[in-house]
Design a protein around this motif. Structure first.
Motif, short mmCIF file in Angstrom:
data_model
loop_
_atom_site.label_atom_id
_atom_site.label_comp_id
_atom_site.label_asym_id
_atom_site.label_seq_id
_atom_site.Cartn_x
_atom_site.Cartn_y
_atom_site.Cartn_z
N GLY A 281 0.80 -1.21 0.00
CA GLY A 281 0.00 0.00 0.00
C GLY A 281 0.83 1.26 0.00
N VAL A 282 2.05 1.18 0.54
CA VAL A 282 2.93 2.34 0.61
C VAL A 282 4.29 1.95 0.05
CG1 VAL A 282 3.98 4.08 2.09
CG2 VAL A 282 1.72 3.16 2.66
N ASP A 283 4.79 2.74 -0.88
CA ASP A 283 6.13 2.53 -1.43
C ASP A 283 7.10 3.36 -0.59
OD1 ASP A 283 8.42 2.28 -2.89
OD2 ASP A 283 7.51 2.73 -4.83
N VAL B 13 10.00 20.95 1.10
CA VAL B 13 10.40 22.20 0.46
C VAL B 13 9.30 22.75 -0.45
CG1 VAL B 13 12.06 23.28 -1.12
CG2 VAL B 13 12.84 21.60 0.57
N ALA B 14 8.79 21.86 -1.34
CA ALA B 14 7.85 22.33 -2.37
C ALA B 14 6.40 22.12 -1.98
CB ALA B 14 8.13 21.62 -3.69
N GLY B 15 6.17 21.28 -0.96
CA GLY B 15 4.80 21.01 -0.56
C GLY B 15 4.10 20.03 -1.46
N SER B 16 4.83 19.36 -2.37
CA SER B 16 4.23 18.39 -3.29
C SER B 16 4.64 16.99 -2.89
CB SER B 16 4.70 18.67 -4.73
OG SER B 16 4.27 17.65 -5.59
N TRP B 17 3.65 16.11 -2.69
CA TRP B 17 3.92 14.72 -2.31
C TRP B 17 3.54 13.77 -3.45
CZ3 TRP B 17 6.17 14.46 2.42
CH2 TRP B 17 6.01 15.58 3.26
N ARG B 18 3.45 14.29 -4.66
CA ARG B 18 2.95 13.51 -5.79
C ARG B 18 3.74 12.23 -5.99
NH1 ARG B 18 -1.20 12.30 -9.31
NH2 ARG B 18 -0.25 11.12 -11.01
N GLY B 19 5.02 12.28 -6.01
CA GLY B 19 5.84 11.12 -6.31
C GLY B 19 5.69 9.99 -5.32
N ALA B 20 5.14 10.25 -4.15
CA ALA B 20 5.03 9.23 -3.11
C ALA B 20 3.68 8.54 -3.10
CB ALA B 20 5.29 9.87 -1.75
N SER B 21 2.74 8.98 -3.91
CA SER B 21 1.38 8.41 -3.88
C SER B 21 1.31 7.14 -4.71
CB SER B 21 0.38 9.43 -4.43
OG SER B 21 0.26 10.53 -3.57
N THR B 22 0.99 6.05 -4.06
CA THR B 22 0.78 4.79 -4.77
C THR B 22 -0.63 4.74 -5.33
OG1 THR B 22 -0.01 3.65 -2.81
CG2 THR B 22 2.37 3.64 -3.19
N ILE B 23 -0.87 3.75 -6.18
CA ILE B 23 -2.23 3.57 -6.71
C ILE B 23 -3.20 3.31 -5.56
CG2 ILE B 23 -3.67 1.94 -8.01
CD1 ILE B 23 -1.45 1.81 -10.09
N SER B 24 -2.78 2.56 -4.56
CA SER B 24 -3.64 2.28 -3.41
C SER B 24 -3.96 3.56 -2.65
CB SER B 24 -2.98 1.26 -2.48
OG SER B 24 -2.72 0.06 -3.17
N ALA C 148 -5.09 4.59 5.10
CA ALA C 148 -6.17 4.04 4.29
C ALA C 148 -5.65 3.03 3.29
CB ALA C 148 -6.90 5.17 3.57
N ALA C 149 -4.47 3.29 2.70
CA ALA C 149 -3.88 2.35 1.75
C ALA C 149 -3.57 1.03 2.42
CB ALA C 149 -2.62 2.96 1.15
N TRP C 150 -3.04 1.08 3.66
CA TRP C 150 -2.78 -0.17 4.41
C TRP C 150 -4.08 -0.96 4.58
CZ3 TRP C 150 0.41 2.56 8.79
CH2 TRP C 150 1.72 2.74 8.35
N MET C 151 -5.14 -0.26 4.93
CA MET C 151 -6.41 -0.93 5.15
C MET C 151 -6.96 -1.53 3.86
SD MET C 151 -8.34 1.59 7.84
CE MET C 151 -9.65 0.40 8.07
N LEU C 152 -6.84 -0.77 2.76
CA LEU C 152 -7.30 -1.30 1.48
C LEU C 152 -6.54 -2.57 1.11
CD1 LEU C 152 -7.80 1.75 -0.95
CD2 LEU C 152 -9.52 0.10 -0.22
N GLU C 153 -5.24 -2.53 1.25
CA GLU C 153 -4.42 -3.68 0.87
C GLU C 153 -4.74 -4.90 1.74
OE1 GLU C 153 -2.02 -4.14 -1.42
OE2 GLU C 153 -1.80 -2.14 -2.28
N GLY C 154 -5.20 -4.63 2.97
CA GLY C 154 -5.54 -5.75 3.84
C GLY C 154 -6.90 -6.36 3.51
N ALA C 155 -7.80 -5.57 2.88
CA ALA C 155 -9.15 -6.05 2.61
C ALA C 155 -9.41 -6.34 1.14
CB ALA C 155 -10.17 -5.02 3.10
#
Length: 731
Positions: A94-96, A109-120, A149-156
């Motif tokens: 769920g999390v890379d 620095v930039a306030g952007s977390w785009r690169g860290a968002s997985t599909i989950s 939420a990603a952890w929970m999705l991956e578990g269910a």
């Protein structure tokens, strides 16, 4: 370096965040719940057997099509999306974490977390409004919520379920959400048919759905190289050009029942899948026959037509079609629901009323001769379809041959108000005016009626006089209790007349489109100035109505019921009975069949019990009573200079062995060969009843002028009064 107190405070904040977010993400739906809650922006209409009839976009906020299972999605698209959005999707829970660690400095620095968002994580944000950014970027608080939420999705959920839901919920371009809408709109194909170049373009659009073509092209090429796919630059540029020239219209998969669909969808939520009573095959035939016949009638200035087919016993609508000569305009006006002038199609209900109230029988004789009627705009002269006159005819011939003048005379006897009330009971809406407004022309169908109302009125006759509502969906069935409008006996007699090929022949001949190889009862009608053309009739099981004309109200040219609506009616009836026959209903109790008076016809006729000729009656012995004075159509004057007592009108009869009864305007006068009446201005209907209470003769005359002030008018020296409900004649 943070102090011990600072680390303690940060830990407290993190724990508080985790506790507050845990309750929020705990409400994430399951995969079956997401599938169940998903709604296409198109409402879908299915026929009685589950076949697709019609699609209509009913949600204008977003463009979504039906949920697409992962197995029906191109493997190339799946690979391209995973590579573009979450290359370690199948490896993490769920999390890379490595990607997240790399993104933290950039996010601080930039306030952007785009690169860290997985599909989950992205899917979790789609499913939980709390996790969606209120501004341009998500807060650290929301980012942590995504992780939980990603952890929970991956578990269910399984990985396949997560990827499938993501592909159905992500936006690709503009308001196009989901792979089905994107592939159909941008490339004109289903998701399983996407090739490598098209898949790269769609995957490149996810990160920036409204990006310029150069940006999308560059990203798609870079994505292709990272996948080591043998895709040339030209294979990228072409789909980019097609996709970004603007989302194309998504054509409906079916457009067989647009008007019925719009009518049905009004009572359902957007994106509903609704089953209806229509039959796919019959609906197709109705559309095809309308289009074919409109092409034939185009030179005669006929632009629109409509068809309605219903099942008699249930009221279920089998076909509901409306079409124009220009298919692009067909969906804008519903010819089934539109109000048009009824023409002669109302005559069966008039005669059913008169027969039911024992005013007329099928063997009663009515004069078909020139008649001048005064109206608010001058003299009104009804004419027959063939411009000729038949002389004295029976009710059977008058109705089957659609003679106009006998119908006007029948209306004078039955009463305009009584006829209006019957039409209202049949479900014809909008008849809010009084009988004075419509006048005698109501017998010829000057009232406005829709095909929906008219077909159901004929279905009432088919069902023995019982009326109930029509049904378009299973959910609407049985909501309306049946209402008796006509007696079974009157409905049977009128049906028998409408099925009588011989009685129809004086006007229409023996060979015409109304002559079916199985039992049917049918009536045509044409409104004033050839504006509307109708053919409505029923078999043992079905009622079918067809209308042709112009929504603009313009007149057709040289179009009759036989050349206009009747051929389409016949085609539909033949289709409905291709594997089944149709027989007349059994005669109901309270009806007898015997020869009418010898002076008229020896062919046996149906009578409601109690109205049949009795041996010894003047009518049965060939000596029917006749009104000698006043003559039919007479115009008499009131002289204001002559005392009222010297102006009595003397009605005279001849040919009666027993004293007949005189009735004027529904009021009983006296019995005898003569009757005296104080004249009153206006139009009057004078009737003569034989001793058995049956109608022997009737005339219509006018009194003009004004009586002296204080004169008593409209009365008689012998007897006056309204006939009670037990009489054979009522108004």
């Amino acid at each position: 370096m943070l102090s011990r107190l600072s680390w303690k405070g940060l830990g407290t904040v993190i724990i508080a965040l985790m506790v507050s977010l845990e309750a929020a993400v705990a409400a994430l739906p399951s995969y079956p719940e997401v599938r169940s809650a998903y709604r296409s922006s198109d409402s879908i209409l299915l026929d009685r057997n589950g076949h697709l009839l019609y699609e209509l976009r009913t949600d204008l906020r977003v463009r979504r099509l039906a949920w697409t299972p992962l197995a029906e999605t191109s493997p190339a698209l799946q690979a391209a999306v995973v590579r573009a959005e979450d290359r370690h999707f199948f490896e993490h829970a769920g999390v890379d974490w490595p990607a997240l660690a790399a993104a933290v400095p950039r996010g601080m620095v930039a306030g952007s977390w785009r690169g860290a968002s997985t599909i989950s994580m992205q899917l979790a944000a789609m499913l939980d409004k709390y996790l969606q950014p209120s501004g341009v970027r998500r807060s650290l608080h929301q980012k942590w919520g995504q992780i939980e939420a990603a952890w929970m999705l991956e578990g269910a959920w399984s990985k396949a379920q997560i990827l499938e839901a993501y592909l159905n919920l992500v936006f690709f371009r503009g308001d196009h959400q989901g792979v089905a809408a994107a592939s159909r709109s941008l490339f004109g194909k289903a998701p399983h048919g996407l090739d490598a170049g098209e898949s790269l373009v769609l995957a490149a659009l996810i990160r920036s759905p409204n990006a310029a073509s150069a940006q999308v092209e560059s990203r798609a090429m870079q994505l292709g190289r990272s996948l080591a796919w043998p895709v040339t630059d030209a294979q990228i540029r072409d789909p980019v050009s097609r996709a970004l020239q603007g989302p194309g219209a998504i054509p409906a998969r079916a457009d067989l029942a647009a008007h019925a669909g719009r009518r049905i969808f009004k009572g359902h939520r957007v994106g509903a899948v609704v089953g209806c009573t229509l039959d796919n095959e019959t609906q197709r035939l109705a559309n095809e026959r309308l289009a074919h016949h409109l092409e034939i009638l185009r030179p005669r200035h006929v632009a629109e037509g409509a068809v309605l087919v219903v099942e008699n016993s249930t009221g279920e609508v089998i076909a509901y079609a409306s079409r124009t000569a220009d298919p692009a305009r067909s969906r804008f006006v519903d010819g089934v629901a539109a109000k048009r002038q009824a023409g002669s199609t109302l005559k069966p209900f008039l005669y059913a009323l008169a027969i039911d109230r024992h005013i007329l029988t099928a063997a009663s004789r009515l004069a078909d001769a020139p008649l001048d009627l005064s109206g608010p705009t001058g003299i009104y002269q009804p004419r027959n379809y063939d411009r000729g006159f038949q002389g004295t005819v029976t009710v059977r011939t008058a109705l089957a041959s659609s003679l106009n003048i006998p119908a006007v005379r029948a209306l004078e006897m039955a009463g305009v108000e009584a006829f209006l009330e019957v039409l209202r009971e049949l479900g014809i809406r909008g008849l809010s005016e009084s009988g004075v407004f419509y006048g005698p022309s109501l017998a010829l169908g000057t009232a406005d009626v829709s095909l929906w109302e008219l077909v159901n009125a004929y279905r009432t006759l088919a069902n023995g006089g019982m009326r109930s509502g029509l049904v378009l969906t299973a959910a609407s069935g049985g909501s309306e209790r049946g209402q008796r409008v006509f007696s079974p006996q009157a409905a049977f007699i009128v049906s028998d007349i409408l099925a009588d090929r011989d009685a129809r022949s004086p006007t229409f001949g023996l060979e015409n489109p109304l002559a079916t190889r199985f039992w049917t009862a049918v009536k045509t009608g044409t409104s004033k100035d050839l504006r509307d053309n109708w053919c409505v009739g029923y078999s043992q099981r079905y009622s079918v109505g067809v209308w042709f004309g112009n929504f603009s109200g313009e007149s057709m040219r040289d179009v009759s019921g036989m050349s206009g609506a009747a051929p389409v009616w016949l085609d539909l009836m033949n289709h409905l009975h291709r594997t089944e026959s149709s027989f007349a209903n059994r005669p109901p109790d309270g009806i007898v069949r015997q020869p009418p008076p010898a002076a008229v016809d020896r062919r046996p006729e149906w009578f409601i019990q109690g109205t049949e000729p009795v041996p010894g009656d003047a009518a049965a012995d060939g000596a029917p009573a006749r009104i000698v004075y006043p003559p039919d159509g007479a115009v008499l004057m009131i002289d204001p200079d002559i005392p009222p007592e010297r102006q009595k009108i003397v009605f005279a009869a001849s040919g009666a062995a027993d004293p007949p009864m005189w009735v004027i305007d529904g009021k009983q006068l006296s019995a005898g060969a003569h009757a005296h009446w104080n004249p009153a201005p206006g139009r009057h209907t004078l009737a003569l009843l034989d001793p058995g209470g049956r109608l022997a003769d009737t005339v219509v005359f006018q009194m003009r002028g004004q009586p002296p002030a204080g004169a008593r008018t409209g009365s008689t020296d012998t007897h006056a009064g309204i006939i009670d409900s037990s009489s054979r004649l009522s108004d």
